[in-house]
Design an enzyme around this catalytic site. Sequence first.
Site, mmCIF file in Angstrom:
data_model
loop_
_atom_site.group_PDB
_atom_site.id
_atom_site.type_symbol
_atom_site.label_atom_id
_atom_site.label_comp_id
_atom_site.label_asym_id
_atom_site.label_seq_id
_atom_site.Cartn_x
_atom_site.Cartn_y
_atom_site.Cartn_z
ATOM 1 N N ARG A 1 1.345 18.821 -8.411
ATOM 2 C CA ARG A 1 0.263 17.875 -8.147
ATOM 3 C C ARG A 1 0.694 16.764 -7.200
ATOM 4 O O ARG A 1 -0.075 16.361 -6.321
ATOM 5 C CB ARG A 1 -0.244 17.292 -9.476
ATOM 6 C CG ARG A 1 -1.391 16.308 -9.348
ATOM 7 C CD ARG A 1 -2.466 16.710 -8.371
ATOM 8 N NE ARG A 1 -2.990 18.054 -8.584
ATOM 9 C CZ ARG A 1 -3.726 18.707 -7.715
ATOM 10 N NH1 ARG A 1 -4.008 18.164 -6.528
ATOM 11 N NH2 ARG A 1 -4.169 19.920 -7.981
ATOM 12 N N LYS B 1 -4.113 -1.635 5.679
ATOM 13 C CA LYS B 1 -5.219 -1.137 4.843
ATOM 14 C C LYS B 1 -4.860 0.253 4.333
ATOM 15 O O LYS B 1 -5.421 1.269 4.728
ATOM 16 C CB LYS B 1 -6.518 -1.127 5.649
ATOM 17 C CG LYS B 1 -6.963 -2.523 6.065
ATOM 18 C CD LYS B 1 -8.194 -2.492 6.948
ATOM 19 C CE LYS B 1 -8.584 -3.899 7.400
ATOM 20 N NZ LYS B 1 -9.742 -3.895 8.308
ATOM 21 N N LYS C 1 -3.474 -14.891 11.404
ATOM 22 C CA LYS C 1 -4.877 -14.514 11.558
ATOM 23 C C LYS C 1 -5.765 -15.743 11.404
ATOM 24 O O LYS C 1 -5.281 -16.864 11.233
ATOM 25 C CB LYS C 1 -5.224 -13.419 10.556
ATOM 26 C CG LYS C 1 -4.312 -12.186 10.685
ATOM 27 C CD LYS C 1 -4.824 -10.995 9.924
ATOM 28 C CE LYS C 1 -5.967 -10.341 10.644
ATOM 29 N NZ LYS C 1 -6.414 -9.098 9.988
ATOM 30 N N GLU D 1 -3.918 -14.097 16.157
ATOM 31 C CA GLU D 1 -5.277 -13.602 16.360
ATOM 32 C C GLU D 1 -6.113 -14.610 17.137
ATOM 33 O O GLU D 1 -6.032 -15.822 16.910
ATOM 34 C CB GLU D 1 -5.930 -13.325 15.008
ATOM 35 C CG GLU D 1 -7.366 -12.841 15.106
ATOM 36 C CD GLU D 1 -7.999 -12.619 13.746
ATOM 37 O OE1 GLU D 1 -9.070 -13.213 13.487
ATOM 38 O OE2 GLU D 1 -7.425 -11.872 12.932
ATOM 39 N N ASP E 1 -9.678 -10.003 18.252
ATOM 40 C CA ASP E 1 -10.439 -9.503 17.112
ATOM 41 C C ASP E 1 -11.940 -9.544 17.378
ATOM 42 O O ASP E 1 -12.514 -10.606 17.635
ATOM 43 C CB ASP E 1 -10.119 -10.335 15.868
ATOM 44 C CG ASP E 1 -10.730 -9.734 14.615
ATOM 45 O OD1 ASP E 1 -10.554 -8.532 14.385
ATOM 46 O OD2 ASP E 1 -11.396 -10.481 13.866
#
Length: 286
Positions: free
Chosen positions: A102, A137, A169, A202, A224
């Site tokens: 698995r 992410k 950011k 950013e 961005d």
Amino acid sequence: MISEIQFQNELQLIIQNALREDLGDGDHSSLACIPNSAQGKAKLLVKDTGIIAGVAFAKMIFEYVDPKLNIETYINDGEEVTNGDVVFVVSGNSQSILKAERLVLNSMQRMSAIATKTKSYVDLLKGTQTKILDTRKTTPGFRACEKWAVKIGGGENHRFALYDMIMLKDNHNDFAGGITNAINKTKEYLKQNNKDLKIIVEARDLDEVKEILSNEGIHRILLDNFNFDDTKLAVALIGNNCQSESSGNINENTIRKYAECGVNYISSGALTHSVYNMDLSLKAIE
């Protein structure tokens, strides 16, 4: 990025934790009906199309579960596969094969999906100087494998985590009292703590690009959610002062146009958070 030693340690931790989660005090289904001494074979069967990834990781899993297992490989990481292909055959203790099954499948299905998605983006960028980057992410606890899969698909890795690169950011800049304050405080922090980390900042508009450029020592400017026209203007402003990166809702339909604006990199969370696992199975061979 982190060192190769750190990366290998992350992979071992993934294997250890996943097997702990899955096995508990034993694979009682196998223990109940298969003798300890039983030997068997199983093939990794592809039931989909795309780029295979996780073959090397599967070997690490089998090695960890039982060093005596033997793997005969027919298709390697990064190669195209189609329905009916056999990637490898594993042979040895039947209980060991089932213990690893698995984790091998879960890992390879997701890694192959990521590699396939990445390869499709890389193909869309052919003929440009722009490279595709992943992001943070990622699936908690599985980041090393997902970033490995991006590399297998032909992409490049962004920072691995919060500790191996500075990335200022919008929230950092706002909380610090503005871009220049954030940059100055960051440089002082790095100096005081004797750290050598690259700084990415950013920008939300062209004025912020200009402000960032007024500061020295910036490795890359992250553009961005810029539109195409402003991206071109930003690239012209940046010139050779530092690298440029586009991000923010960039997809298959827009990635080429952003690349043609001249940015060095395009980062996309979709490489790891918006994929459908490749259909694979591990089938016993009589």
